[in-house]
Scaffold this motif. Structure first.
Motif, PDB file in Angstrom:
ATOM      1  N   ASP A   1       3.459 -10.803  -8.430  1.00  0.00           N
ATOM      2  CA  ASP A   1       3.085  -9.522  -9.474  1.00  0.00           C
ATOM      3  C   ASP A   1       2.635  -8.261  -8.282  1.00  0.00           C
ATOM      4  N   SER A   2       2.406  -7.119  -7.504  1.00  0.00           N
ATOM      5  CA  SER A   2       2.016  -6.883  -6.551  1.00  0.00           C
ATOM      6  C   SER A   2       0.473  -5.845  -7.284  1.00  0.00           C
ATOM      7  N   ASP A   3      -0.557  -6.489  -6.512  1.00  0.00           N
ATOM      8  CA  ASP A   3      -1.333  -5.597  -6.122  1.00  0.00           C
ATOM      9  C   ASP A   3      -2.010  -4.586  -6.904  1.00  0.00           C
ATOM     10  N   ALA A   4      -2.418  -3.949  -7.468  1.00  0.00           N
ATOM     11  CA  ALA A   4      -2.810  -2.764  -7.782  1.00  0.00           C
ATOM     12  C   ALA A   4      -1.519  -1.749  -7.379  1.00  0.00           C
TER      13      ALA A   4
ATOM     14  N   ASP B   1       6.915  -4.223 -10.577  1.00  0.00           N
ATOM     15  CA  ASP B   1       5.609  -4.413  -9.740  1.00  0.00           C
ATOM     16  C   ASP B   1       5.450  -6.165  -9.516  1.00  0.00           C
TER      17      ASP B   1
ATOM     18  N   LYS C   1      -7.041 -12.889  -8.693  1.00  0.00           N
ATOM     19  CA  LYS C   1      -6.105 -12.046  -7.993  1.00  0.00           C
ATOM     20  C   LYS C   1      -7.033 -11.022  -6.929  1.00  0.00           C
TER      21      LYS C   1
HETATM   22 CA    CA Z   1       0.315  -5.504 -10.947  1.00  0.00          CA
END
Ligand code: CA
Ligand code: CTP
Ligand code: CA
Length: 631
Positions: free
Chosen positions: A54-57, A170, A288
């Motif tokens: 999962d992509s961060d922010a 994402d 995360k």
């Molecule tokens: Ca994310």
């Protein structure tokens, strides 16, 4: 084939004591040469290694990269008055997605606020404007979609042999089982052949696994989070299993592709690696941002037991509430004493999945989605409803620009794509609406003007442009969509057929009750109502439907899991459901068309479908369904 629990003497010392918990008896299954050499990797494979990445922010990271802002600067993405993404530096100020933009600014005066791109009338591309206005502009997520596609491409290219399922804008699930298997055999060549003296031939257990160094592979979730000697335990070879070796190889591959993506595109991603999708997803948020976490089988019990079960996907709504109420409990561990028989008696046969999830079992597969999008929808919820017929053109031009961009984007991947039809839909809330569709003429170049012209024509037929005539409904939602998108090869064959079809047809949604043999009109009306009702029941916090029951054919049409579960905005879910709805209407329409007596007829009188069999489930839902539909 199910693997029995290990109880033999291959394993000595501390390791043996870990698998005694009866609820988690499959933590250390016997892994044989047959498992290792099987070409048919099923979800029951004991060497499964799944990741959720999962992509961060994400939207915030997209804006930060686009603008070249230092990643240490607090940054949020704003959509009208709310925030849709908050980067990690901004989170340190206590800013969350729940905040309004002005409250966030109070928490952090140096906050960088970027308003999401919007379309305005007449522009082919969305832009970043000084003061976008929801009364005239429409949000565009196109940039994020394109960046998301780049990340996905890097997963595909960087992980040959892995199965990759895009799960939301994402995130993606990655099934590493196959490439890990290859790496295992390459790294430990002695596994390639069954030793001559193996007592049970190919069904003999593998020899004890080598020790693993987890250094640089990520955060390993501790087996006993409270134990002081955790460090020692982790290094204890006796606790290592071949499943751990598989997870460590997956972690190596995952770490490499994450680093490549960071180096090439600038995004940081977080991943969870475990034996199945459910656990991978849970583990992804363990540490995360910019981290990956590994959940070894032995760490599953202590990881799951304290977890509030209502935080688990599908247990957040009515079912979770019912469980909490029935037993007055909160955590997964609290639910373990409930036997499968009791759970099934109270919550229906299907509740076996709850029983298994609580024990860290999930056999769902990682499945790559078809690359071809069959429909596209651009829609806008109107803060200020359209009150005059002449106001339609503005929104049609805005929506046409978005459809143009998206179709042309898709054509970059598959040049022959073209939509079979274009649909205009208008609604008042979700309860009342009309839509009208027409075949969309094939054209090599798709321009916003072409699409807007087709949209205007539909608007004219549906509403007209005469401001002296009152609107049939208060329009709070306008959607323009393409349906039946196909590549030219299959499309061309039908072109002729489409030009012969009546040039447009009308579907009206009226406030009539569903009958057993519903017409298209009734079908559309009832589906909208059912959808909004169901969703309220399913998840009291959710405001947008995730499925509808077609009143015409009785079929339940659900959004794909990835959209339902994705942390995407309600707007996106609504759009997706509207696409599904339109596509389904389209299907009925095609069916009706095929039954039409003569060619060229303008107004279609739909023949009702033959009376349907009584659906017991609908009127009297039993088991788990009680918690998913309105009584
Ligand atoms: Ca994310
Ligand atoms: N998103 C949204 N509406 C929501 C939830 C999410 O528009 N209700 C968008 C966010 O803008 C986000 C993206 O979908 O950037 C992915 O969501 P999610 O992974 O939940 O959050 P992130 O912002 O990526 O943050 P995290 O680092 O916690 O994953
Ligand atoms: Ca996400």
């Amino acid at each position: 084939m199910d693997s029995p629990s290990r109880s033999n003497s291959l394993w000595k010392g501390k390791g043996k004591a870990k698998a005694t918990d009866v609820d988690f008896e499959d933590l250390n299954p016997i892994i044989t040469y047959r498992h290792l050499h099987s070409h048919n990797l099923s979800p029951r494979d004991p060497l499964r290694a799944i990741a959720l990445c999962d992509s961060d922010a994400f939207y915030a990271a997209c804006e930060q990269m686009r603008l070249g802002v230092d990643p240490a600067i607090p940054l949020v993405v704003r959509q009208w008055d709310s925030l849709i993404a908050v980067n990690y530096p901004a989170r340190k100020f206590g800013i969350s997605r729940m905040d309004r933009w002005d409250d966030a600014l109070k928490k952090c005066p140096e906050l960088k606020i970027v308003h999401v791109a919007t379309y305005k009338e007449g522009d082919a591309e969305p832009g970043y404007w000084e003061k976008p206005d929801t009364r005239t502009h429409k949000v565009s997520l196109d940039y994020y979609r394109r960046e998301s596609a780049k990340i996905y491409t890097m997963f595909k290219e960087g992980l040959p042999g892995a199965e990759i399922e895009k799960a939301s804008i994402d995130e993606a699930f990655i099934d590493f089982t196959r490439p890990v298997r290859e790496k295992l055999l390459e790294r430990y060549p002695y596994l390639a052949t069954v030793p001559d003296d193996a007592p049970e031939g190919i069904d003999s257990p593998l020899p004890p696994p080598p020790p693993i160094s987890w250094d640089g592979l990520g955060v390993v979730v501790p087996i006993h989070p409270t134990a002081d000697e955790e460090e020692q335990l982790l290094e204890d070879d006796n606790l290592t299993t071949w499943s751990d070796v598989a997870l460590s190889i997956a972690a190596e591959m995952m770490g490499k592709v994450r680093a490549d993506i960071h180096a090439t595109l600038g995004y940081t991603l977080s991943a969870g690696i475990a034996r199945n999708k459910f656990l991978a997803k849970l583990t992804a948020s363990y540490r995360k941002p910019n981290n990956q976490s590994i959940l070894r089988n032995y760490a599953i019990p202590d990881y799951l037991k304290p977890m509030p079960f209502q935080k688990i996907r599908f247990l957040g709504g009515k079912l979770g509430e019912a469980l909490a109420r029935e037993y007055d409990v909160k955590t997964c561990g609290d639910l373990l004493p409930i036997s499968l028989e009791e759970m099934q008696r109270k919550f229906g046969e299907d509740s076996i999945w709850v029983y298994e999830i609580l024990r860290g079992i999930d056999r769902s597969e990682v499945k790559e989605k078809s690359a071809l999008t069959k429909s596209m929808l651009a829609s806008k919820n109107l803060a200020e409803p359209v009150t005059k017929p002449s106001e339609g053109s503005h929104w049609i031009r805005v929506l046409a620009a978005e459809l143009t961009l998206r179709l042309n984007d898709a054509r970059e991947q598959s040049p022959g794509l073209w939509p079979k039809s274009i649909v205009l839909s208008i609604r008042q809330g979700w309860h009342l609406g009309r839509s009208k569709q027409a075949p969309f003429p094939f054209s090599r170049t798709v321009t916003a003007d072409l699409i807007a012209a087709a949209g205007d024509k539909l608007w004219k037929e549906l509403i007209g442009f005469d401001d002296s005539k009152p609107l049939p409904i208060k329009i709070t939602h306008v959607g323009l969509s393409f349906t039946g998108i196909a590549s030219t090869e299959s499309g061309q064959r039908n072109i002729e057929g489409f030009f012969k079809a009546p040039d447009s047809m009308k579907i009206e949604e009226r406030g009539t009750k569903r009958k057993s043999s519903a017409t298209t009109e009734e079908c559309a009306e009832s589906t909208a109502i059912t959808a909004s009702r169901i969703v309220k029941d399913l998840d009291p916090g959710a405001s947008s439907p995730t499925y509808f029951d077609c009143g015409r054919c009785g079929k339940r049409m659900s959004l794909p899991d990835d959209i339902c579960d994705a942390e995407v905005g309600d707007d996106i879910k609504k759009q997706a459901l509207a696409v599904l709805h339109t596509a389904h209407e389209d299907f009925h329409l095609a069916l009706d068309l095929s039954r039409m007596p003569e060619e060229g007829t303008k107004t279609v009188k739909f023949r009702p479908d033959p009376p349907k069999k009584k659906k017991v489930r609908r009127s009297e839902p039993g088991g788990i369904a009680r918690f998913l539909v309105k009584k």
